[in-house]
Write an enzyme that holds these catalytic residues in place. Structure first.
Site, mmCIF file in Angstrom:
data_model
loop_
_atom_site.group_PDB
_atom_site.id
_atom_site.type_symbol
_atom_site.label_atom_id
_atom_site.label_comp_id
_atom_site.label_asym_id
_atom_site.label_seq_id
_atom_site.Cartn_x
_atom_site.Cartn_y
_atom_site.Cartn_z
ATOM 1 N N ASP A 147 -91.827 25.496 2.562
ATOM 2 C CA ASP A 147 -92.803 26.592 2.685
ATOM 3 C C ASP A 147 -92.289 27.931 2.151
ATOM 4 O O ASP A 147 -93.065 28.667 1.522
ATOM 5 C CB ASP A 147 -93.250 26.751 4.152
ATOM 6 C CG ASP A 147 -94.241 25.681 4.578
ATOM 7 O OD1 ASP A 147 -94.838 25.037 3.702
ATOM 8 O OD2 ASP A 147 -94.416 25.486 5.797
ATOM 9 N N ASP A 149 -97.278 10.781 4.996
ATOM 10 C CA ASP A 149 -96.139 10.890 4.095
ATOM 11 C C ASP A 149 -96.482 11.990 3.102
ATOM 12 O O ASP A 149 -97.573 12.011 2.533
ATOM 13 C CB ASP A 149 -95.828 9.588 3.358
ATOM 14 C CG ASP A 149 -94.406 9.614 2.816
ATOM 15 O OD1 ASP A 149 -93.460 9.606 3.636
ATOM 16 O OD2 ASP A 149 -94.226 9.689 1.584
HETATM 17 P P1 ITT Z 1 -91.446 11.531 8.929
HETATM 18 O O1 ITT Z 1 -91.172 10.600 7.772
HETATM 19 O O2 ITT Z 1 -90.777 11.113 10.198
HETATM 20 O O3 ITT Z 1 -92.921 11.814 9.107
HETATM 21 P P2 ITT Z 1 -90.187 13.472 7.213
HETATM 22 O O4 ITT Z 1 -89.947 14.962 7.297
HETATM 23 O O5 ITT Z 1 -89.038 12.609 6.773
HETATM 24 O O6 ITT Z 1 -90.788 12.970 8.603
HETATM 25 P P3 ITT Z 1 -91.641 12.751 4.819
HETATM 26 O O7 ITT Z 1 -90.802 11.564 4.489
HETATM 27 O O8 ITT Z 1 -93.141 12.652 4.676
HETATM 28 O O9 ITT Z 1 -91.450 13.252 6.304
HETATM 29 O O10 ITT Z 1 -91.111 13.967 3.942
HETATM 30 C C1 ITT Z 1 -91.832 15.128 3.929
HETATM 31 C C2 ITT Z 1 -90.959 16.264 3.432
HETATM 32 O O11 ITT Z 1 -91.728 17.024 2.465
HETATM 33 C C3 ITT Z 1 -90.646 17.224 4.558
HETATM 34 O O12 ITT Z 1 -89.432 16.881 5.215
HETATM 35 C C4 ITT Z 1 -90.571 18.564 3.815
HETATM 36 O O13 ITT Z 1 -89.315 18.691 3.188
HETATM 37 C C5 ITT Z 1 -91.635 18.377 2.745
HETATM 38 N N1 ITT Z 1 -92.948 18.835 3.249
HETATM 39 C C6 ITT Z 1 -94.020 18.067 3.602
HETATM 40 N N2 ITT Z 1 -95.013 18.831 4.064
HETATM 41 C C7 ITT Z 1 -94.575 20.101 4.020
HETATM 42 C C8 ITT Z 1 -95.133 21.342 4.394
HETATM 43 O O14 ITT Z 1 -96.328 21.425 4.942
HETATM 44 N N3 ITT Z 1 -94.397 22.434 4.192
HETATM 45 C C9 ITT Z 1 -93.169 22.368 3.651
HETATM 46 N N4 ITT Z 1 -92.550 21.251 3.306
HETATM 47 C C10 ITT Z 1 -93.252 20.106 3.484
#
Ligand code: ITT
Length: 194
Positions: A152, A70
């Site tokens: 990003d 997460d």
């Molecule tokens: P899952 O819950 O199915 O894993 P999700 O995209 O909904 O997928 P999260 O609830 O963890 O995942 O939300 C993470 C969000 O944070 C993601 O959708 C991006 O908007 C942002 N994010 C996380 N890591 C990132 C990265 O490496 N680069 C850019 N944005 C990122």
């Protein structure tokens, strides 16, 4: 590699899966998607809680060891927002970026960090290990770059003059919040499960 262990990666986000499989490619671990029907309610108040919720659901669905990520972007001047709401801050990736740039316009302080909370559970959902990774930087005034995903294009990592979306995949994967958390998790898995 011998003794390759299969771990379910509790996500619906293909970008995350691609990044963790690239970071872990020489580790002896293979990460695979959860079965159809994986759709956890992310009701936690923290990255750690949501990561645990996702890992448990994936383990119960698959009957396999599961790892969850997460993650999100925390902006200092916005009191840590979008934080755990990063994926839901607006409807599309571009709208999320535009909303963040607009909300930050009045502030001089553009400091921000990406956070990644990883949780590993066994096939019954029992906690095995958890790790946190952070990557510190600033929100760029103008978006730039096409690599990576999510925020990003507006995140400039401290010590670099380009956004994460301007970086090569290899460079992002060597410094990102996800790689910091995953490399610690890989060490745990190699020492305890392989
Ligand atoms: P899952 O819950 O199915 O894993 P999700 O995209 O909904 O997928 P999260 O609830 O963890 O995942 O939300 C993470 C969000 O944070 C993601 O959708 C991006 O908007 C942002 N994010 C996380 N890591 C990132 C990265 O490496 N680069 C850019 N944005 C990122």
């Amino acid at each position: 590699m011998e003794n390759k262990i299969k771990i379910v990666f509790a996500t619906g986000n293909g970008h995350k899966l691609a990044e963790i499989n690239e970071i872990s490619k020489d580790s002896g671990i293979e990460f695979v998607l959860p079965p159809d029907g994986f759709n956890p309610d992310e009701t936690g108040a923290t990255f750690e809680e949501n990561s645990y919720i996702k890992a448990v659901e994936a383990a119960k669905l698959s009957g396999n060891i599961a790892l969850a990520d997460d993650s999100g972007l925390c902006v200092e001047a916005l009191n840590g927002e979008p934080g755990i709401h990063s994926a839901r801050y607006a409807d599309t990736p571009q709208e999320r970026i535009s909303k963040l740039l607009k909300n930050l316009t009045p502030y001089g302080n553009r400091k921000a960090k990406f956070v990644c909370a990883m949780t590993l559970v066994d096939e019954f959902g029992n906690l095995l290990n958890k790790e946190i990774g952070e990557c510190h930087g600033e929100i760029a005034k103008v978006q730039s770059g096409v690599n990576g995903f999510g925020y990003d294009p507006i995140f400039t990592v401290n010590g670099y003059n380009v956004t994460m979306a301007d970086m090569s995949e290899d460079l992002k994967n060597s410094i990102s919040h996800r790689s910091v958390a995953l490399n610690k998790m890989i060490t745990y898995i190699q020492q305890n499960l392989l």
